[in-house]
Motif scaffolding. Sequence first.
Motif, short mmCIF file in Angstrom:
data_model
loop_
_atom_site.label_atom_id
_atom_site.label_comp_id
_atom_site.label_asym_id
_atom_site.label_seq_id
_atom_site.Cartn_x
_atom_site.Cartn_y
_atom_site.Cartn_z
N VAL B 66 0.84 -1.20 0.00
CA VAL B 66 0.00 0.00 0.00
C VAL B 66 0.88 1.25 0.00
O VAL B 66 0.60 2.23 -0.71
CB VAL B 66 -0.96 -0.02 1.22
CG1 VAL B 66 -1.75 1.27 1.30
CG2 VAL B 66 -1.89 -1.23 1.13
N ARG B 69 1.95 1.70 -3.55
CA ARG B 69 0.88 2.19 -4.42
C ARG B 69 0.54 3.64 -4.12
O ARG B 69 0.29 4.44 -5.02
CB ARG B 69 -0.38 1.34 -4.23
CG ARG B 69 -0.41 0.09 -5.06
CD ARG B 69 -0.66 0.41 -6.54
NE ARG B 69 -0.66 -0.80 -7.34
CZ ARG B 69 0.37 -1.22 -8.08
NH1 ARG B 69 1.49 -0.51 -8.14
NH2 ARG B 69 0.28 -2.32 -8.77
N GLU B 70 0.57 4.01 -2.84
CA GLU B 70 0.17 5.36 -2.45
C GLU B 70 1.23 6.40 -2.78
O GLU B 70 0.91 7.48 -3.24
CB GLU B 70 -0.11 5.41 -0.94
CG GLU B 70 -1.33 4.65 -0.51
CD GLU B 70 -2.63 5.34 -0.91
OE1 GLU B 70 -2.67 6.58 -0.91
OE2 GLU B 70 -3.60 4.61 -1.23
N ALA B 71 2.50 6.05 -2.50
CA ALA B 71 3.53 7.09 -2.64
C ALA B 71 4.83 6.59 -3.24
O ALA B 71 5.83 7.31 -3.23
CB ALA B 71 3.80 7.70 -1.25
N THR B 293 -4.83 -1.59 5.31
CA THR B 293 -4.74 -0.73 4.12
C THR B 293 -4.91 0.74 4.52
O THR B 293 -4.18 1.62 4.06
CB THR B 293 -5.81 -1.16 3.09
OG1 THR B 293 -5.58 -2.52 2.75
CG2 THR B 293 -5.74 -0.30 1.84
N LYS B 294 -5.84 0.98 5.44
CA LYS B 294 -6.08 2.37 5.88
C LYS B 294 -4.87 2.92 6.64
O LYS B 294 -4.41 4.04 6.40
CB LYS B 294 -7.32 2.42 6.76
CG LYS B 294 -8.61 2.19 5.98
CD LYS B 294 -9.82 2.21 6.89
CE LYS B 294 -11.09 1.92 6.07
NZ LYS B 294 -12.29 1.81 6.93
N SER B 296 -1.77 1.87 6.49
CA SER B 296 -0.61 1.97 5.60
C SER B 296 -0.72 3.20 4.70
O SER B 296 0.29 3.88 4.44
CB SER B 296 -0.48 0.71 4.75
OG SER B 296 -0.48 -0.43 5.58
N ALA B 297 -1.93 3.47 4.24
CA ALA B 297 -2.13 4.65 3.38
C ALA B 297 -1.83 5.92 4.17
O ALA B 297 -1.17 6.85 3.67
CB ALA B 297 -3.55 4.66 2.85
N TYR B 298 -2.26 5.94 5.43
CA TYR B 298 -2.00 7.11 6.28
C TYR B 298 -0.49 7.29 6.47
O TYR B 298 0.05 8.39 6.34
CB TYR B 298 -2.70 6.93 7.63
CG TYR B 298 -2.55 8.12 8.54
CD1 TYR B 298 -3.52 9.12 8.59
CD2 TYR B 298 -1.41 8.25 9.35
CE1 TYR B 298 -3.37 10.22 9.42
CE2 TYR B 298 -1.25 9.36 10.19
CZ TYR B 298 -2.23 10.33 10.22
OH TYR B 298 -2.07 11.41 11.04
N ALA B 300 1.88 6.22 4.60
CA ALA B 300 2.52 6.61 3.34
C ALA B 300 2.48 8.13 3.20
O ALA B 300 3.52 8.78 2.93
CB ALA B 300 1.80 5.95 2.17
N GLY B 301 1.31 8.70 3.46
CA GLY B 301 1.17 10.16 3.34
C GLY B 301 2.03 10.88 4.36
O GLY B 301 2.73 11.85 4.05
N ASP B 311 9.96 8.79 -4.74
CA ASP B 311 8.93 7.94 -5.34
C ASP B 311 9.64 7.00 -6.31
O ASP B 311 10.16 7.42 -7.33
CB ASP B 311 7.91 8.82 -6.08
CG ASP B 311 6.78 7.99 -6.67
OD1 ASP B 311 6.91 6.76 -6.72
OD2 ASP B 311 5.77 8.60 -7.08
#
Lengths: 493, 473
Positions: B66, B69-71, B293-294, B296-298, B300-301, B311
């Motif tokens: 994740v 994919r996000e960053a 997933t949530k 990991s996305a946080y 990443a940001g 990147d």
Amino acid sequence: MLFNSLQFGVFFPLVVLLYLLVPRKMRCFWLLIASYFFYMGWNPKYALLILASTVITWLSGLVMGRVPEEKRKLAVAAGFVLNLSILILFKYFDFLLANVNTALRMLHLTVVDKPFDVLLPVGISFYTFQALSYTVDVYRGTVKPERNFFRYALFVSFFPQLVAGPIERSGNLLTQIQKLPEKKLWNYDRVAGGLMLMLWGLFQKMVIADRAAVLVDQVFDNYQMHGWFGLSVGAATFALQIYCDFASYSTIAIGAAQVMDFQLMENFDTPYFAKSVSEFWRRWHISLSSWFRDYLYIPMGGSRCSRKKRYRNLMVTFLVSGLWHGAAWTYVVWGGIHGLYQILGYELKGIRTWINEKLHTKTDCFSYKLGQIMITFLLTDFAWIFFRSNSLTDACRYIRRMFTKLDFWSLFNGELYNLGLDRPEINILLLGLVLLLLVDLVRYVRKERFDSFLKEQNLWFRWGVLLFLVAMTAIFGVYGPGYDAKQFIYFQF
Amino acid sequence: MRKKIIKSTVFLLLAALLLGRLNTIFRLKQEDGILPMEIFYEQERDSIDVIFYGSSHTYSDINPAVLWREAGIASFDLAGSLQPLWNTYYYMKESLKYQRPKVMVVELVRAIEEREYIEEARTVTNTFGMRFSREKYEAVKVSTPDNLIPYLLGYPVYHARYTELSGEDFEDFGDTPKGRTYKGFYPLFTTKEFDGFSDMSGVTESRELAPKTEAYLRKIIALAEEEEIPLVFMISPYQGIIDSEQQFFNRCGEIAEENGVPFLDFNLLYEELKLNPKEDLAEFSHLNHRGSTKLSAYLAGWLQEAYQLPDRRGEADYADWEQNALLWEQLYADQMLREEDGWYDFLEKLSKDKNMTYLISLDGAFDNKEQPLKEVLTGMGMPVEITEQGGVWIHSPKGDQAFAGQADMQYYMELGDSDLLIRRNSVGTQLILDRENCLKTANGINVLAYDELNGEFVTAVGFDAQQGYGCVR
């Protein structure tokens, strides 16, 4: 330091390597240091005991060499009394005290509440007997007193056989130690043979004996939960366990000594192929039974006396032999049963012959001999129940259940796999048993030891057998800190 | 003599080879601590930008796929089950011999550890993946000083696994679909519904950490300073948290603040993560595939913003991370299929999945005439004869197979390492997968799905025509 420990795996090659490298005159010192180091691995303090036993018997030997004949008896007696005192104090004091207290309780008197309560020094019975045999041999004049203390100390403490035999005689081991500087240490075939024996011993111990122990412990500690089938399997497995456990130690000891060019006496010779109890004792723990024969049974008169005295001599020898094995009544009774077997064997010989004649039984055929072997096994196995049980009461109850709880259906309902070992473990045990049977058959039929038999075979067979044993021991050996699959289930975190 | 020396050498070599092979077969291959470390060594040197350390809360809650994919962040979970901080410290030291990450993130749930030693099973998961080194020696010593030698050798501990060996034990992990693309994540595809999260905002006091735990927490800080690598502490969110644990975490926050280490306590940030207690938790202690997933996305940001990480997407050297993300997306799709109970949506998801081999068997009175079954199936590519007479249709990226009607037939195929035997006769159908009949309904649609990308069997499901195509698993 056990033979099947990692420590010994490091210790032994290092000892052998330095043994090959040190100057000839230093070999004795080096082995003596190694032997004391080996022994101190259990408890350094007990090295003082073995040292005391060594000094006493060595001095006793020296004195006997210098004093006139009539005073030699005094010297041997002094050696015996002092040595046996140490043994009694450390091994039998609490047992004796418990029995005295039982008697006092029966007389309603105050009990003595001062047990000695120390851990039994490892191998004390073995080295004490080995040292005592030396003093008797010197007294009898069969060996000369050893003047070099270090050589004699090595004889008493030689590490391969120090803690569990074979109980060596001075005529054999001490003589080899005296010739140590002349020994040609490196001989490929001899070293390879010794290592083969060690491998076979490790297999016997780690794959068979320690696996059988799981079943035996389960059955004997919970005998109230089992019927005829489980108890019979438990008793038979104990016969297997104690044989593999004890014989494996001797095999490793003999192999380790052979690597260093020492020939130790054979200690086990396919005992469960014996056709009578007296033959069993010529094949089981040979170094101990011959010790008792030479230093107790024969001096008491042996068999060259009246029938009554002969039976007395037999009974005393076996009772003492039982006590030698452990400070408990179960061992004494075990010894007594074996004594009784022998006496009955003599008494019933006439009846047996009469029955065989009346029934026209062929006695020189396979089936008759097989029957003898099976009956002998059943008799010795019956006695093993006393040897293994935690108390006489337990042994009697175990036997009573075995003959009264007749659960014949357990033969077919998978009960075998509920005795502490599951199906794969039982299969491994049976595989080990088949291998053991093959090796013992070679020994029994061809009179060849495992190493000498293998040496005669083709390379592919020899290497195949050895690599198979290496793999079997590495995989199925019982060792390590007890990995338990259940401990590792993912969601335990 | 020379001949004998050669013979002995050859024999010893054979014995060593034999024991070496046995060690490879018997060694533990657990994904909760051993495999991540072993595969960590397989990573390209100095290629990882962020390493996450810690316990199961790391490898089950933080998904590098994740973050990628996000960053485009190249990250790795280097964690072990129930890992105490003293093992985390040696994991960090060991990892820095091979990688130079731009940020090290340490998940600190195990700061609650108050024991001097944890059970030896954990020593296995936390040290067995490490190569023989000073760090491994220290890690074992600090974990189980009494069993140092067997745990360093490993084999004495796991040689008795003979009753639990499987095909995987005879494979080299490098040959598995994962191999070096694996980035240490161990997803939990289960869901336990909770009414809400424990509110920890009111717990403001702190509690002293156990001396050994605090000592190693400070060693971790010192290590990061010495290596001049930015360090981040975090606490994963979990439903079963209690006040005393939050007090330990507050103490961690204080130590972090003293040392200028950023500290993210996600037990105080449920809303920012948009976590749903009914859908996102595997059990009381871990997030599931949705929850991770949530989080990991946080992360990443947050990491991207705080450290301006490169990147890496599109870089040839980072193809592994792209592959890992693809594998993860397929696993996620597989899970969505497992969770789908409606026949129409199930078949639609299946038909859109390009990496799936599936078998559809129409059995007995399969058409209840109430649903547009034939249209949907022919739309997927099933031959019309099967939709009319019943039969079996196998769709695979490699080509299709069709068996129409009730005629006697037997067909065998391999699904990865599994064996599938299909038997049809006048009595009925058998779909035997690895000796187990997977037929779920005698009258309706039976489906078997296999994920070709991950090499995993996904599901066997039936939709019973007589129950309005109700789902049978």
